[in-house]
Design a protein around this motif. Sequence first.
Motif, PDB file in Angstrom:
ATOM      1  N   GLU A 160       0.840  -1.197   0.000  1.00 53.96           N
ATOM      2  CA  GLU A 160       0.000   0.000   0.000  1.00 53.96           C
ATOM      3  C   GLU A 160       0.877   1.250   0.000  1.00 53.96           C
ATOM      4  OE1 GLU A 160      -3.443   0.250   2.561  1.00 53.96           O
ATOM      5  OE2 GLU A 160      -3.367  -1.912   2.892  1.00 53.96           O
ATOM      6  N   GLY A 183      -3.359   5.071  -2.625  1.00 52.05           N
ATOM      7  CA  GLY A 183      -3.608   3.847  -1.882  1.00 52.05           C
ATOM      8  C   GLY A 183      -3.099   3.871  -0.462  1.00 52.05           C
ATOM      9  N   SER A 184      -2.635   5.003   0.025  1.00 55.18           N
ATOM     10  CA  SER A 184      -2.094   5.085   1.382  1.00 55.18           C
ATOM     11  C   SER A 184      -2.584   6.350   2.055  1.00 55.18           C
ATOM     12  CB  SER A 184      -0.563   5.084   1.347  1.00 55.18           C
ATOM     13  OG  SER A 184      -0.028   5.330   2.628  1.00 55.18           O
ATOM     14  N   LEU A 231      -1.134  -4.833  -7.447  1.00 55.42           N
ATOM     15  CA  LEU A 231      -2.060  -3.768  -7.083  1.00 55.42           C
ATOM     16  C   LEU A 231      -2.224  -2.749  -8.203  1.00 55.42           C
ATOM     17  CD1 LEU A 231      -1.162  -3.009  -3.360  1.00 55.42           C
ATOM     18  CD2 LEU A 231      -3.301  -3.919  -4.228  1.00 55.42           C
ATOM     19  N   THR A 376      -8.196  -1.713  -4.361  1.00 54.45           N
ATOM     20  CA  THR A 376      -7.344  -0.614  -3.919  1.00 54.45           C
ATOM     21  C   THR A 376      -6.291  -1.073  -2.919  1.00 54.45           C
ATOM     22  OG1 THR A 376      -8.922  -0.030  -2.177  1.00 54.45           O
ATOM     23  CG2 THR A 376      -9.147   1.108  -4.293  1.00 54.45           C
ATOM     24  N   TYR A 377      -6.436  -2.293  -2.400  1.00 58.58           N
ATOM     25  CA  TYR A 377      -5.435  -2.823  -1.486  1.00 58.58           C
ATOM     26  C   TYR A 377      -5.322  -4.326  -1.683  1.00 58.58           C
ATOM     27  CZ  TYR A 377      -9.397  -4.172   1.498  1.00 58.58           C
ATOM     28  OH  TYR A 377     -10.560  -4.718   1.965  1.00 58.58           O
TER      29      TYR A 377
END
Length: 413
Positions: A160, A183-184, A231, A376-377
Amino acid sequence: MHKILLFSRRSLGKRPLQEWLGATAGNVVLVTPRTAVEGAEDVVEQHFLGHALVDSYDSWAADRAAETAARSFGVGLVASTSEDDVIRAARLRERLGLPGQHTASALAYRDKAVMKRLARDAGLTVPAFAPVDDAMDLLDFIDAHGYPLVVKPRFGAGAEGVAMLHAAEDLDAFLDSAGTAAGSEEPFLPGRWMAEAFVRAPFFHVDGIMRDGAVVHCWPSQYSSGVAEHLKDATGLSSVLLAPDDERTPVLMEFTAAVIAALPRPEQTTAFHLEAWIGDDGRPVLCEIACRAGGVLVADAYERAFGVHLAKEGLRAQCGMPLTLTEQPTAPAPAAAWAIFPAGKGVFAPPAGPCPVPGVELTLHLAAGTRSEGMTYLGESAAGVLVTADTAAEAGRRLNDATQWWTLNARWT
């Protein structure tokens, strides 16, 4: 037996700690989000010595609640179930004067810049890397090492927040992002980020149990791709345990032992998950190592092969319980593999029937009719498969057949 304070963020429905720990749960004080025990309040009251339910699990208030509970119950051990809790558990042990993994070791297994520096200093191969505290650090790294490169959170997990920069336009987009990587939720703050040269080579992981800084047992597997690439491209991620006669098997096992020896030892028994590449010269290159079981279906495949679930075994060991497996197996029996299939965009329609490939166990993670916006993860998958076979080669073939079957029959409309 010691009373134990246990940090656990996952719901008891997904991680049945009372079953994993058995009678030992009666000595456990559980620190967990209030939402994690919703619908299972009777389980907590019936099976655990005590609990501290917190509204904001990642807050400093949760750390304070954990210390208060530890002192109130007079615990003698502190355990954790996820990577995010490794450092907070270590800090609490030090504050209370308890045995187990302390901060220097926890940081080495969590901070990827510290980890790689220690491994490099021990003569092990790591990619070129540097901490990144501001934009100038990143530009300095690009001047020195060029493209492509990876920017990642030093304390991240599951890829992530990882950004892959292949050219100047990628750099511009990264620097123009709104304070956090895609994503973080990790902000661009000093001490939190690092840059690393991109490695293009087959990618592997090694999983097992370590005790007092030495490997008790482990086995290597080969990924189908890098986790960050999985990802980014929303492709399936899979892995196959290597055959015992694969020349890379002893190389990766020896490398793993050397990495663990290079880091401050945890001084307790715990699971671990190492990731590494093997280049054209046959030498492993360290990606990272964590002092917890691997995610997605890593522990499930290991259990199929060796009869030991690493997440369960690692937790039980932290709580002072004896190991189920105390020596290195000579081979997986049976051979095992796994894959996770990403969630697509649209309304999910799973395949109409069971997977026809022998030795394949399919688990749906999304119900038919679920609308998805894509992944997304790492854990956001539509389904997963566990594969068993007599040999690693056959497990790989069955995995490929199952993946093809899924691709042809799963629909997103």
